[in-house]
Design a protein around this motif. Structure first.
Motif, PDB file in Angstrom:
ATOM      1  N   PRO A 195      42.937  54.338  30.283  1.00 33.42           N
ATOM      2  CA  PRO A 195      42.601  53.582  29.084  1.00 33.42           C
ATOM      3  C   PRO A 195      41.300  54.054  28.485  1.00 33.42           C
ATOM      4  N   ARG A 196      41.252  54.070  27.167  1.00 36.20           N
ATOM      5  CA  ARG A 196      40.031  54.544  26.513  1.00 36.20           C
ATOM      6  C   ARG A 196      38.851  53.654  26.823  1.00 36.20           C
TER       7      ARG A 196
ATOM      8  N   PRO B 117      36.786  45.161  39.083  1.00 33.47           N
ATOM      9  CA  PRO B 117      38.220  45.380  39.274  1.00 33.47           C
ATOM     10  C   PRO B 117      38.864  44.377  40.224  1.00 33.47           C
ATOM     11  N   ALA B 118      38.179  44.026  41.286  1.00 38.32           N
ATOM     12  CA  ALA B 118      38.739  43.064  42.240  1.00 38.32           C
ATOM     13  C   ALA B 118      38.951  41.709  41.583  1.00 38.32           C
ATOM     14  N   PHE B 119      38.039  41.290  40.714  1.00 39.39           N
ATOM     15  CA  PHE B 119      38.210  40.012  40.025  1.00 39.39           C
ATOM     16  C   PHE B 119      39.319  40.081  38.978  1.00 39.39           C
ATOM     17  N   ILE B 120      39.492  41.237  38.338  1.00 41.80           N
ATOM     18  CA  ILE B 120      40.578  41.368  37.369  1.00 41.80           C
ATOM     19  C   ILE B 120      41.920  41.153  38.053  1.00 41.80           C
ATOM     20  N   VAL B 121      42.152  41.866  39.161  1.00 37.07           N
ATOM     21  CA  VAL B 121      43.458  41.743  39.815  1.00 37.07           C
ATOM     22  C   VAL B 121      43.621  40.377  40.471  1.00 37.07           C
ATOM     23  N   SER B 122      42.506  39.724  40.849  1.00 37.94           N
ATOM     24  CA  SER B 122      42.621  38.424  41.516  1.00 37.94           C
ATOM     25  C   SER B 122      43.258  37.379  40.613  1.00 37.94           C
ATOM     26  N   MET B 123      43.150  37.570  39.281  1.00 38.37           N
ATOM     27  CA  MET B 123      43.731  36.592  38.369  1.00 38.37           C
ATOM     28  C   MET B 123      45.250  36.569  38.459  1.00 38.37           C
ATOM     29  N   ALA B 124      45.852  37.665  38.923  1.00 37.25           N
ATOM     30  CA  ALA B 124      47.314  37.677  39.063  1.00 37.25           C
ATOM     31  C   ALA B 124      47.781  36.741  40.165  1.00 37.25           C
TER      32      ALA B 124
ATOM     33  N   VAL C  45      46.509  37.472  52.705  1.00 36.25           N
ATOM     34  CA  VAL C  45      46.073  38.602  53.528  1.00 36.25           C
ATOM     35  C   VAL C  45      46.882  39.852  53.193  1.00 36.25           C
ATOM     36  N   VAL C  46      48.196  39.699  53.031  1.00 35.36           N
ATOM     37  CA  VAL C  46      49.042  40.827  52.646  1.00 35.36           C
ATOM     38  C   VAL C  46      48.616  41.370  51.286  1.00 35.36           C
ATOM     39  N   ALA C  47      48.298  40.476  50.349  1.00 37.00           N
ATOM     40  CA  ALA C  47      47.862  40.903  49.023  1.00 37.00           C
ATOM     41  C   ALA C  47      46.559  41.701  49.108  1.00 37.00           C
ATOM     42  N   MET C  48      45.620  41.269  49.939  1.00 38.92           N
ATOM     43  CA  MET C  48      44.377  42.014  50.127  1.00 38.92           C
ATOM     44  C   MET C  48      44.659  43.433  50.606  1.00 38.92           C
ATOM     45  N   PHE C  49      45.549  43.550  51.566  1.00 34.28           N
ATOM     46  CA  PHE C  49      45.869  44.850  52.138  1.00 34.28           C
ATOM     47  C   PHE C  49      46.486  45.768  51.087  1.00 34.28           C
ATOM     48  N   VAL C  50      47.435  45.252  50.305  1.00 28.13           N
ATOM     49  CA  VAL C  50      48.094  46.059  49.288  1.00 28.13           C
ATOM     50  C   VAL C  50      47.103  46.482  48.209  1.00 28.13           C
ATOM     51  N   GLN C  51      46.243  45.573  47.765  1.00 31.18           N
ATOM     52  CA  GLN C  51      45.260  45.917  46.745  1.00 31.18           C
ATOM     53  C   GLN C  51      44.231  46.919  47.264  1.00 31.18           C
ATOM     54  N   TYR C  52      43.922  46.842  48.541  1.00 30.75           N
ATOM     55  CA  TYR C  52      43.028  47.830  49.151  1.00 30.75           C
ATOM     56  C   TYR C  52      43.644  49.231  49.054  1.00 30.75           C
ATOM     57  N   LEU C  53      44.939  49.354  49.358  1.00 24.34           N
ATOM     58  CA  LEU C  53      45.598  50.657  49.268  1.00 24.34           C
ATOM     59  C   LEU C  53      45.614  51.159  47.824  1.00 24.34           C
ATOM     60  N   SER C  54      45.877  50.260  46.874  1.00 25.02           N
ATOM     61  CA  SER C  54      45.923  50.661  45.472  1.00 25.02           C
ATOM     62  C   SER C  54      44.552  51.136  44.991  1.00 25.02           C
ATOM     63  N   ALA C  55      43.509  50.381  45.335  1.00 23.72           N
ATOM     64  CA  ALA C  55      42.159  50.777  44.939  1.00 23.72           C
ATOM     65  C   ALA C  55      41.775  52.110  45.566  1.00 23.72           C
ATOM     66  N   LYS C  56      42.145  52.294  46.818  1.00 23.41           N
ATOM     67  CA  LYS C  56      41.817  53.542  47.520  1.00 23.41           C
ATOM     68  C   LYS C  56      42.508  54.732  46.869  1.00 23.41           C
ATOM     69  N   LEU C  57      43.740  54.541  46.414  1.00 22.20           N
ATOM     70  CA  LEU C  57      44.470  55.618  45.760  1.00 22.20           C
ATOM     71  C   LEU C  57      43.730  56.094  44.512  1.00 22.20           C
ATOM     72  N   GLY C  58      43.289  55.155  43.683  1.00 25.35           N
ATOM     73  CA  GLY C  58      42.564  55.539  42.479  1.00 25.35           C
ATOM     74  C   GLY C  58      41.263  56.234  42.786  1.00 25.35           C
ATOM     75  N   MET C  59      40.547  55.752  43.781  1.00 27.34           N
ATOM     76  CA  MET C  59      39.266  56.352  44.147  1.00 27.34           C
ATOM     77  C   MET C  59      39.438  57.774  44.674  1.00 27.34           C
ATOM     78  N   ALA C  60      40.446  57.996  45.514  1.00 29.24           N
ATOM     79  CA  ALA C  60      40.621  59.290  46.158  1.00 29.24           C
ATOM     80  C   ALA C  60      41.165  60.358  45.216  1.00 29.24           C
ATOM     81  N   THR C  61      42.048  59.962  44.295  1.00 30.29           N
ATOM     82  CA  THR C  61      42.732  60.948  43.464  1.00 30.29           C
ATOM     83  C   THR C  61      42.195  61.041  42.042  1.00 30.29           C
TER      84      THR C  61
ATOM     85  N   LEU D  60      41.903  50.976  37.659  1.00 33.87           N
ATOM     86  CA  LEU D  60      40.569  50.397  37.483  1.00 33.87           C
ATOM     87  C   LEU D  60      39.528  51.054  38.384  1.00 33.87           C
ATOM     88  N   THR D  61      39.931  51.585  39.518  1.00 30.10           N
ATOM     89  CA  THR D  61      38.959  52.174  40.454  1.00 30.10           C
ATOM     90  C   THR D  61      38.872  53.682  40.356  1.00 30.10           C
ATOM     91  N   ARG D  62      39.679  54.305  39.514  1.00 31.02           N
ATOM     92  CA  ARG D  62      39.720  55.761  39.536  1.00 31.02           C
ATOM     93  C   ARG D  62      38.477  56.401  38.935  1.00 31.02           C
TER      94      ARG D  62
END
Length: 434
Positions: free
Chosen positions: A23-24, A46-53, A83-99, A239-241
């Motif tokens: 996004p621009r 970013p964590a607060f943005i996704v928490s609204m879902a 707890v499952v949601a935390m784990f999934v969001q952690y993987l998603s955030a990590k993907l953006g950061m790493a790539t 959001l984390t990339r």
């Protein structure tokens, strides 16, 4: 939650933020001279943005019904789902950061065109179903608070969600702060109701796993199925990339900060969901009012049993949830289209497209809470299409470099996918086969 420490290994791709088609309004990477608090805030947003879902109007419906029907019995389900949601969001955030890329971008770059178009199509359906629930929730809240008819209420909710997205034309940090404030409004509203309802010593028993027949299992499935939202899996990776450079020496520290802040933000959301159920159990179930099936009935019940202030707190929290989660849904829709197709459309046009189904449902006279629940069931179709690619990419050293999943992380993620997908299949199949 497993820790994937950054260590020696193949370096992550060196794609820069300028190369991404994100996004621009994504903020540029922070320079190394920026202080620790500023860097922490960049990850916290970013964590607060996704928490609204996780506190959208669909959660209001399922949590209130669970508390009214079964008391505190299913409180543990909310904890597990969170707890499952935390784990999934952690993987998603990590993907953006790493790539340096979002999940939709990686899918587009690695899949053939037919598969990419299919993934885009189902992701758009998920985004529309999400927006439908949130627009209806906002419309119901405006009806409860001001007597505004549902269709004009949906239009107002759509307009305000666009205003939220345009708070910061040159960056998204004011948007993040606005959503964080709305999350606090939601949590504060339900904490007020909980205090008004009085202490309950039976609530702790709800942390012990258990069911009370097939109906409670079905409702628990609905709670879990509505928690892991596919659209924010796509969104968080975007959001984390661009919040950190790709120097492996910094990625490990950034990942640990991100993990902590996901836990904090989603803990607030989880506490709000738990409080919704606790209030419903204490106010409705305790006094035998177990037939609360709609948001209107919940509002009226709170007004008659706790007073008008408690009812107003419920409606204000519902309005905040509808407005904030609707803007997040629109934001996610932009990320989805941009990542899969490298195309953008104006926010007003996207909002108009997602407004049409909600308006049609309301004009057709469908009960709003019923429409909310059905939209949550529709989301279940998109969960595997988001989680499976997420696991594949985060388990690949080619994409992740030193942030690649450990084996136990991948196994845990695969188990989470199997659990969530199985529960959602049950949720969809149960009405058909009884």
């Amino acid at each position: 939650m497993s820790t994937d420490a950054a260590g020696a290994g193949t370096n992550a791709p060196t794609r820069t933020v300028a190369d991404s088609s994100g996004p621009r309004d994504a903020p540029p990477p922070l320079p190394r001279s920026v202080g620790g608090w500023a860097r922490r805030a960049a990850f916290f947003g970013p964590a607060f943005i996704v928490s609204m879902a996780y506190v959208d109007p669909g959660n209001f419906a399922t949590n209130t019904a669970a508390g009214a029907s079964y008391g505190y019995l299913l409180l543990w389900v909310i904890v597990v789902a969170n707890v499952v949601a935390m784990f999934v969001q952690y993987l998603s955030a990590k993907l953006g950061m790493a790539t340096g890329r979002s999940l939709p971008e990686l899918c587009r770059e690695t899949c053939g065109r037919p598969l990419t178009l299919f993934l885009w199509g189902q992701a758009e359906i998920v985004a529309i179903a999400t927006d439908l629930a949130e627009l209806i929730g906002g419309a119901v809240a405006l009806n409860l608070l001001f007597g505004i008819p549902l269709v004009p209420g949906a239009l107002i909710t759509a307009a305000v969600s666009i205003l939220l997205l345009t708070l910061a034309p040159q960056g998204r940090h004011r948007f993040e702060m606005a959503l964080a404030g709305m999350l606090m409004i939601i949590l504060g509203g339900f904490l007020y109701q909980a205090v008004d309802a009085g202490p309950s010593h039976e609530a702790a028993a709800g942390l012990v796993p258990g069911f009370a027949g097939a109906e409670s299992l079905l409702l628990a499935t609905g709670i879990v199925g509505a928690t892991v939202m596919p659209h924010v899996i796509y969104l968080h990776s975007a959001l984390t990339r661009s919040t950190e450079d790709h120097d492996p020496a910094h990625q490990g520290r950034a990942l640990r900060r991100t993990r902590r802040e996901i836990v904090i933000a989603l803990s607030f959301a989880g506490l709000a969901n738990m409080t919704m159920l606790v209030v419903a159990a204490a106010v409705f179930h305790r006094d035998g009012h177990t037939g609360i099936d709609t948001l209107h009935e919940a509002y009226q019940g709170l007004g008659s049993l706790l007073g008008p202030t408690a009812a107003m707190a419920f409606a204000v929290a519902l309005l905040a949830a509808g407005l904030a989660s609707s803007s997040v849904g629109t934001y996610a829709g932009q990320i989805i289209m941009e990542g899969f197709l490298r195309r953008r459309i104006p926010l007003v046009l996207r909002r108009a497209a997602t407004l049409l189904p909600a308006t049609a449902i309301l004009l057709a006279g469908m009960e709003p809470t019923r429409a909310l629940i059905l939209s949550q069931a529709a989301l279940s179709f998109g969960i595997p299409f988001a989680l499976v690619p997420l696991i594949i990419f985060t388990s690949s050293r080619k994409f992740m470099g030193p942030l690649v999943n450990r084996r136990r992380t991948t196994v845990t993620a695969a188990a989470a996918v199997a659990l969530i997908s199985g529960l959602n299949v049950f949720l969809l199949a149960e009405p058909l086969f009884g």
